[in-house]
Design a protein around this motif. Structure first.
Motif, PDB file in Angstrom:
ATOM      1  N   VAL A 111     -26.875  83.013 -37.387  1.00  0.00           N
ATOM      2  CA  VAL A 111     -27.687  83.931 -36.598  1.00  0.00           C
ATOM      3  C   VAL A 111     -28.582  83.133 -35.650  1.00  0.00           C
ATOM      4  CG1 VAL A 111     -29.577  85.598 -36.732  1.00  0.00           C
ATOM      5  CG2 VAL A 111     -27.675  85.743 -38.332  1.00  0.00           C
ATOM      6  N   PRO A 112     -28.659  83.495 -34.349  1.00  0.00           N
ATOM      7  CA  PRO A 112     -29.530  82.771 -33.424  1.00  0.00           C
ATOM      8  C   PRO A 112     -30.948  82.695 -33.965  1.00  0.00           C
ATOM      9  CG  PRO A 112     -28.114  84.278 -32.218  1.00  0.00           C
ATOM     10  CD  PRO A 112     -27.912  84.575 -33.669  1.00  0.00           C
ATOM     11  N   GLY A 113     -31.550  81.541 -33.850  1.00  0.00           N
ATOM     12  CA  GLY A 113     -32.885  81.324 -34.370  1.00  0.00           C
ATOM     13  C   GLY A 113     -32.881  80.570 -35.671  1.00  0.00           C
ATOM     14  N   ASP A 114     -31.688  80.374 -36.263  1.00  0.00           N
ATOM     15  CA  ASP A 114     -31.596  79.694 -37.538  1.00  0.00           C
ATOM     16  C   ASP A 114     -31.558  78.183 -37.319  1.00  0.00           C
ATOM     17  OD1 ASP A 114     -29.211  79.380 -40.199  1.00  0.00           O
ATOM     18  OD2 ASP A 114     -31.369  79.496 -40.309  1.00  0.00           O
ATOM     19  N   ILE A 115     -32.280  77.444 -38.160  1.00  0.00           N
ATOM     20  CA  ILE A 115     -32.250  75.984 -38.162  1.00  0.00           C
ATOM     21  C   ILE A 115     -31.930  75.546 -39.585  1.00  0.00           C
ATOM     22  CG2 ILE A 115     -33.563  73.868 -37.804  1.00  0.00           C
ATOM     23  CD1 ILE A 115     -35.227  75.330 -35.753  1.00  0.00           C
ATOM     24  N   GLU A 116     -30.838  74.838 -39.739  1.00  0.00           N
ATOM     25  CA  GLU A 116     -30.345  74.488 -41.069  1.00  0.00           C
ATOM     26  C   GLU A 116     -30.429  72.990 -41.275  1.00  0.00           C
ATOM     27  OE1 GLU A 116     -26.102  74.655 -43.549  1.00  0.00           O
ATOM     28  OE2 GLU A 116     -26.249  75.310 -41.464  1.00  0.00           O
ATOM     29  N   MET A 208     -26.453  63.280 -30.774  1.00  0.00           N
ATOM     30  CA  MET A 208     -26.502  64.735 -30.635  1.00  0.00           C
ATOM     31  C   MET A 208     -25.109  65.266 -30.331  1.00  0.00           C
ATOM     32  SD  MET A 208     -28.999  67.017 -28.198  1.00  0.00           S
ATOM     33  CE  MET A 208     -28.633  66.069 -26.727  1.00  0.00           C
ATOM     34  N   LEU A 209     -24.762  66.370 -30.939  1.00  0.00           N
ATOM     35  CA  LEU A 209     -23.497  67.063 -30.689  1.00  0.00           C
ATOM     36  C   LEU A 209     -23.814  68.516 -30.352  1.00  0.00           C
ATOM     37  CD1 LEU A 209     -21.513  65.636 -33.731  1.00  0.00           C
ATOM     38  CD2 LEU A 209     -21.049  65.083 -31.348  1.00  0.00           C
ATOM     39  N   ILE A 210     -23.281  69.003 -29.238  1.00  0.00           N
ATOM     40  CA  ILE A 210     -23.514  70.387 -28.824  1.00  0.00           C
ATOM     41  C   ILE A 210     -22.157  71.094 -28.736  1.00  0.00           C
ATOM     42  CG2 ILE A 210     -24.430  71.911 -27.044  1.00  0.00           C
ATOM     43  CD1 ILE A 210     -26.339  69.724 -26.228  1.00  0.00           C
ATOM     44  N   TYR A 211     -21.979  72.126 -29.547  1.00  0.00           N
ATOM     45  CA  TYR A 211     -20.708  72.855 -29.625  1.00  0.00           C
ATOM     46  C   TYR A 211     -20.798  74.164 -28.844  1.00  0.00           C
ATOM     47  CZ  TYR A 211     -19.616  69.625 -33.421  1.00  0.00           C
ATOM     48  OH  TYR A 211     -19.383  68.492 -34.165  1.00  0.00           O
ATOM     49  N   ASP A 212     -19.963  74.303 -27.820  1.00  0.00           N
ATOM     50  CA  ASP A 212     -19.875  75.521 -27.015  1.00  0.00           C
ATOM     51  C   ASP A 212     -21.229  75.920 -26.415  1.00  0.00           C
ATOM     52  OD1 ASP A 212     -17.151  75.874 -27.257  1.00  0.00           O
ATOM     53  OD2 ASP A 212     -17.313  77.119 -29.053  1.00  0.00           O
ATOM     54  N   VAL A 217     -26.052  69.634 -33.419  1.00  0.00           N
ATOM     55  CA  VAL A 217     -26.302  68.860 -34.631  1.00  0.00           C
ATOM     56  C   VAL A 217     -27.035  67.589 -34.238  1.00  0.00           C
ATOM     57  CG1 VAL A 217     -25.268  67.703 -36.614  1.00  0.00           C
ATOM     58  CG2 VAL A 217     -24.216  69.785 -35.708  1.00  0.00           C
ATOM     59  N   LEU A 218     -28.200  67.363 -34.874  1.00  0.00           N
ATOM     60  CA  LEU A 218     -28.990  66.159 -34.625  1.00  0.00           C
ATOM     61  C   LEU A 218     -29.302  65.501 -35.968  1.00  0.00           C
ATOM     62  CD1 LEU A 218     -30.244  68.636 -32.643  1.00  0.00           C
ATOM     63  CD2 LEU A 218     -31.367  66.640 -31.663  1.00  0.00           C
ATOM     64  N   PRO A 219     -29.469  64.170 -35.996  1.00  0.00           N
ATOM     65  CA  PRO A 219     -29.785  63.504 -37.264  1.00  0.00           C
ATOM     66  C   PRO A 219     -31.215  63.786 -37.711  1.00  0.00           C
ATOM     67  CG  PRO A 219     -29.841  61.925 -35.466  1.00  0.00           C
ATOM     68  CD  PRO A 219     -29.331  63.223 -34.883  1.00  0.00           C
ATOM     69  N   ILE A 220     -31.412  63.842 -39.018  1.00  0.00           N
ATOM     70  CA  ILE A 220     -32.770  63.970 -39.552  1.00  0.00           C
ATOM     71  C   ILE A 220     -33.578  62.722 -39.201  1.00  0.00           C
ATOM     72  CG2 ILE A 220     -34.127  64.065 -41.689  1.00  0.00           C
ATOM     73  CD1 ILE A 220     -31.923  65.762 -42.905  1.00  0.00           C
ATOM     74  N   ASP A 221     -32.924  61.569 -39.341  1.00  0.00           N
ATOM     75  CA  ASP A 221     -33.552  60.282 -39.047  1.00  0.00           C
ATOM     76  C   ASP A 221     -32.667  59.545 -38.051  1.00  0.00           C
ATOM     77  OD1 ASP A 221     -34.596  57.726 -38.963  1.00  0.00           O
ATOM     78  OD2 ASP A 221     -34.974  57.605 -41.119  1.00  0.00           O
ATOM     79  N   GLY A 228     -28.840  62.716 -43.329  1.00  0.00           N
ATOM     80  CA  GLY A 228     -28.509  64.122 -43.146  1.00  0.00           C
ATOM     81  C   GLY A 228     -28.672  64.529 -41.700  1.00  0.00           C
ATOM     82  N   ALA A 229     -28.565  65.824 -41.472  1.00  0.00           N
ATOM     83  CA  ALA A 229     -28.610  66.337 -40.099  1.00  0.00           C
ATOM     84  C   ALA A 229     -29.293  67.691 -40.070  1.00  0.00           C
ATOM     85  CB  ALA A 229     -27.199  66.448 -39.531  1.00  0.00           C
ATOM     86  N   VAL A 230     -29.663  68.077 -38.863  1.00  0.00           N
ATOM     87  CA  VAL A 230     -30.249  69.398 -38.611  1.00  0.00           C
ATOM     88  C   VAL A 230     -29.286  70.151 -37.699  1.00  0.00           C
ATOM     89  CG1 VAL A 230     -32.169  70.673 -37.619  1.00  0.00           C
ATOM     90  CG2 VAL A 230     -32.599  68.543 -38.853  1.00  0.00           C
ATOM     91  N   VAL A 231     -28.887  71.340 -38.120  1.00  0.00           N
ATOM     92  CA  VAL A 231     -28.025  72.198 -37.315  1.00  0.00           C
ATOM     93  C   VAL A 231     -28.907  73.232 -36.623  1.00  0.00           C
ATOM     94  CG1 VAL A 231     -26.029  73.736 -37.311  1.00  0.00           C
ATOM     95  CG2 VAL A 231     -26.142  71.855 -38.953  1.00  0.00           C
ATOM     96  N   VAL A 232     -28.884  73.247 -35.300  1.00  0.00           N
ATOM     97  CA  VAL A 232     -29.765  74.107 -34.505  1.00  0.00           C
ATOM     98  C   VAL A 232     -28.942  75.179 -33.806  1.00  0.00           C
ATOM     99  CG1 VAL A 232     -31.404  74.178 -32.600  1.00  0.00           C
ATOM    100  CG2 VAL A 232     -31.350  72.193 -34.133  1.00  0.00           C
ATOM    101  N   ARG A 233     -29.390  76.424 -33.927  1.00  0.00           N
ATOM    102  CA  ARG A 233     -28.762  77.524 -33.183  1.00  0.00           C
ATOM    103  C   ARG A 233     -29.818  78.392 -32.478  1.00  0.00           C
ATOM    104  NH1 ARG A 233     -25.788  76.963 -37.831  1.00  0.00           N
ATOM    105  NH2 ARG A 233     -23.579  76.497 -37.533  1.00  0.00           N
TER     106      ARG A 233
END
Length: 347
Positions: A111-116, A208-212, A217-221, A228-233
């Motif tokens: 869902v837009p707004g989610d950060i995992e 950084m990886l940007i899909y569509d 996806v960005l690294p935590i460190d 680990g990583a942070v998934v941003v939407r």
């Protein structure tokens, strides 16, 4: 030589005689078959193990039809096979029943707004593989640091090639210093041959990886991507990350063709003066005094020059600048400046 049933010929002969002479003793059957008594007894034991002979209440053996023996002998095994088949079917049904929960949970995650936050290298790879499968239009990739790890290349290459095979547009940004890394050059060559665009810049802020254009996806460190990583939407954050990537892309140069890239041209003006003095081994303070500028400006210029050259030391920067011809290239700004300082020399 054995019969197609797998039984030796002697055993088969004993079975046939036992069918036709059920009341014969073992010794009598030996006389009829012409076999030693021990051979007949051994054959009877083998036939008994297969269920083809049963002890007779009156003594001796009774022959059993092969069909009856098979049904009785294999009944237990068939029951076990049936039990295993039922177990497998039940397990498959239980696992398939989780599909709805998985899809529902994943839809909530996207869902837009989610950060995992995803911790652990294997979990990150699983998320990347999942995002890659769902990517259809574009993949923008940025690598940071002086070197691109071979482990990251091995993990990225098959996913990138699969994306390109599906028609996805790929833009990859690598650090300029990676030009000295054989594995990075091989990776860039492979994906560019498959249709990707590969460029580089002196300083890149993060992997950084940007899909569509909708998920990143960005690294935590940044210094330890295995954490680990942070998934941003989130839409606002995604708009910023897209602009950030586009900014560096617009100020980048071709990774595999540095000679033809505008960004690889020899420095001019004050930057060239700093480079010439740097190549002679002077310190930042000496350069600043010689040029009449502040040490802070010199430090910033030296840093930018080293990043453009992909150099790890001042000495290496001088060597790389000489290899590129930067120390010999004339500065177009020299002549106008000379005319302004001493007009008489232009007459």
């Amino acid at each position: 030589m054995n019969h197609p049933s797998g039984l030796p010929e002697d055993t088969l002969r004993v079975y046939r005689l036992r069918v036709s002479h059920p009341t014969d003793s073992t010794a009598g059957l030996a006389r009829r078959s012409g076999l030693p008594r021990e051979a007949v007894a051994r054959a009877e034991g083998e036939l008994s193990a297969l269920g083809l002979l049963r002890p007779s209440p009156a003594g001796g053996w009774v022959a059993v039809a092969p069909e009856s023996a098979a049904e009785e002998l294999l009944a237990a095994e068939e029951q076990e096979i049936l039990r295993l088949q039922i177990t497998v079917a039940a397990t498959r049904a239980r696992l398939h029943s989780l599909s709805g929960h998985f899809l529902e949970a994943r839809s909530l995650r996207t869902v837009p707004g989610d950060i995992e936050t995803v911790e652990g290298l294997e979990n990150v790879r699983a998320v990347l593989a999942d995002l890659a499968r769902g990517c259809r239009r574009s993949l923008d990739s940025m690598q940071s640091g002086r070197r691109v790890s071979e482990e990251a290349i091995r993990a990225s290459l098959p996913l990138d090639l699969a994306q390109l095979e599906r028609g996805t547009t790929i833009r990859t940004l690598l650090p300029r210093s990676a030009r000295a890394d054989r594995a990075a050059v091989q990776y860039a060559t492979r994906i560019r041959e498959a249709g990707a665009q590969v460029r580089c810049a002196g300083v890149l802020p993060s992997r950084m990886l940007i899909y569509d254009g909708t998920g990143a996806v960005l690294p935590i460190d940044v210094d330890d991507t295995a954490r680990g990583a942070v998934v941003v939407r989130d839409q606002a954050l995604m708009a910023f990350l897209r602009r950030l990537f586009d900014h560096f892309w617009e100020h980048s140069e071709d990774f595999l063709d540095p000679g033809g890239a505008p960004g690889d041209a020899a420095p001019r003006g004050p930057a060239r003066d700093v480079l010439l003095l740097l190549a002679t081994g002077r310190t930042n303070e000496e350069i600043a005094e010689r040029l009449g500028t502040s040490p802070r400006t010199v430090v910033r210029t030296v840093t930018e020059l080293m990043e453009r050259l992909g150099a790890d030391s001042r000495f290496q920067a001088g060597v790389l600048a000489a290899e590129r011809g930067w120390l010999d290239a004339p500065d177009p700004e020299d002549t106008p400046r000379a005319a302004e300082e001493d007009p008489e020399e232009t007459r």
